[in-house]
Structures are given as structure tokens and as C-alpha cells.
Scaffold this motif. Structure first.
Motif, PDB file in Angstrom:
ATOM      1  N   UNK A   1       0.759  -1.245   0.036  1.00 33.31           N
ATOM      2  CA  UNK A   1      -0.077  -0.085  -0.141  1.00 33.31           C
ATOM      3  C   UNK A   1       0.872   1.431  -0.050  1.00 33.31           C
ATOM      4  N   UNK A   2       1.958   1.345   0.906  1.00 40.04           N
ATOM      5  CA  UNK A   2       3.015   2.447   0.802  1.00 40.04           C
ATOM      6  C   UNK A   2       3.493   2.779  -0.551  1.00 40.04           C
ATOM      7  N   UNK A   3       3.961   1.498  -1.276  1.00 41.07           N
ATOM      8  CA  UNK A   3       4.366   1.952  -2.532  1.00 41.07           C
ATOM      9  C   UNK A   3       3.272   2.147  -3.675  1.00 41.07           C
ATOM     10  N   UNK A   4       2.412   1.640  -3.355  1.00 41.96           N
ATOM     11  CA  UNK A   4       1.013   1.940  -4.317  1.00 41.96           C
ATOM     12  C   UNK A   4       0.767   3.259  -4.128  1.00 41.96           C
ATOM     13  N   UNK A   5       0.903   3.979  -2.831  1.00 41.52           N
ATOM     14  CA  UNK A   5       0.367   5.265  -2.649  1.00 41.52           C
ATOM     15  C   UNK A   5       1.400   6.258  -3.144  1.00 41.52           C
ATOM     16  N   UNK A   6       2.565   5.851  -3.362  1.00 49.81           N
ATOM     17  CA  UNK A   6       3.412   6.752  -3.970  1.00 49.81           C
ATOM     18  C   UNK A   6       3.995   6.804  -5.553  1.00 49.81           C
ATOM     19  N   UNK A   7       2.856   5.843  -6.094  1.00 51.23           N
ATOM     20  CA  UNK A   7       3.020   5.644  -7.531  1.00 51.23           C
ATOM     21  C   UNK A   7       3.211   4.302  -8.121  1.00 51.23           C
ATOM     22  N   UNK A   8       3.513   3.632  -7.202  1.00 48.68           N
ATOM     23  CA  UNK A   8       3.873   2.202  -7.645  1.00 48.68           C
ATOM     24  C   UNK A   8       5.130   1.930  -8.151  1.00 48.68           C
ATOM     25  N   UNK A   9       5.700   1.170  -9.134  1.00 50.49           N
ATOM     26  CA  UNK A   9       6.950   0.900  -9.828  1.00 50.49           C
ATOM     27  C   UNK A   9       6.952   1.148 -11.342  1.00 50.49           C
ATOM     28  N   UNK A  10       8.114   1.338 -11.623  1.00 50.98           N
ATOM     29  CA  UNK A  10       8.162   1.433 -13.227  1.00 50.98           C
ATOM     30  C   UNK A  10       9.747   0.500 -13.411  1.00 50.98           C
ATOM     31  N   UNK A  11       9.769   0.320 -14.673  1.00 52.98           N
ATOM     32  CA  UNK A  11      11.224  -0.444 -15.241  1.00 52.98           C
ATOM     33  C   UNK A  11      12.320   0.837 -15.449  1.00 52.98           C
ATOM     34  N   UNK A  12      13.421   0.575 -15.013  1.00 54.37           N
ATOM     35  CA  UNK A  12      14.469   1.809 -15.299  1.00 54.37           C
ATOM     36  C   UNK A  12      15.116   1.114 -16.570  1.00 54.37           C
ATOM     37  N   UNK A  13      16.084   2.013 -17.113  1.00 60.20           N
ATOM     38  CA  UNK A  13      16.852   1.660 -18.477  1.00 60.20           C
ATOM     39  C   UNK A  13      17.462   0.287 -18.449  1.00 60.20           C
ATOM     40  N   UNK A  14      17.579  -0.245 -17.370  1.00 62.35           N
ATOM     41  CA  UNK A  14      18.280  -1.388 -17.371  1.00 62.35           C
ATOM     42  C   UNK A  14      17.432  -2.641 -17.046  1.00 62.35           C
ATOM     43  N   UNK A  15      15.838  -2.428 -16.998  1.00 57.67           N
ATOM     44  CA  UNK A  15      15.034  -3.317 -16.712  1.00 57.67           C
ATOM     45  C   UNK A  15      14.592  -3.684 -15.281  1.00 57.67           C
TER      46      UNK A  15
END
Length: 94
Positions: A25-39
Motif C-alpha cells: 500500500x505504501x509503494x502504491x500510494x507513491x505511484x507504484x513501480x516502473x522499469x528503469x533503463x536496465x529493466x
């Protein structure tokens, strides 16, 4: 009570699941995740914290829920394919 587990073990498992839920929930509340340039999965709120992104994905898997991923491209680790991701707004509407 789950077969093979005593009450104390069940209580500890429940506490662990609650902790995973709060973490996700804490990560979700801050926008979740994405993949960086290295995956690597990185939290949108702190893209330098690679291991936090990986822990978030493992927590989501343990909870049998998909990670909240920022709009963009995600790399599917199973087949090496890249697919478009659903935006955060679309996920919240579902």
C-alpha cells in the motif's frame, strides 16, 4: 486454523501478511513501480532504490496481486517480450 500449523504460527503468518499489505500500500500510494533503463523495477518515488522495487514485486506475488505500475513500458521477465502497461488511473478505475 490451517492444517499442520499451530495457533502461534498462524498468528505470525497473519502478521507477516499484514506487513506485506502495508508495504505494498505504501509503494502504491507513491505511484507504484516502473522499469528503469536496465529493466529493474524501481519505485516511482525513489528510482535509485532498486532493491525496494524488487521487494515490492515479490510482496505483490506473495499476496497474489498485480503490482501497480506507472504508465510506460514493462518488460515481461517470463518471455522477454515488452508490452504496454496500463496507466495508474486506469488501474484505479477498474
Amino acid at each position: 486454523m490451517s492444517p499442520g500449523y499451530d495457533r502461534q504460527t498462524n498468528e505470525r503468518l497473519c502478521v507477516c501478511l499484514d506487513a506485506l499489505e502495508e508495504f505494498v500500500k505504501a509503494i502504491d500510494a507513491t505511484g507504484g513501480v516502473r522499469r528503469d533503463d536496465h529493466g529493474y523495477p524501481v519505485p516511482v518515488a525513489d528510482e535509485d532504490w532498486i532493491d525496494l522495487g524488487a521487494a515490492y514485486e515479490k510482496a505483490c506475488a506473495a499476496l497474489e496481486r498485480p503490482p501497480l505500475c506507472a504508465a510506460g513500458m514493462l518488460h515481461d521477465e517470463d518471455d522477454g517480450e515488452t508490452e504496454s502497461d496500463v496507466s495508474i488511473d486506469q488501474q484505479h478505475q477498474a
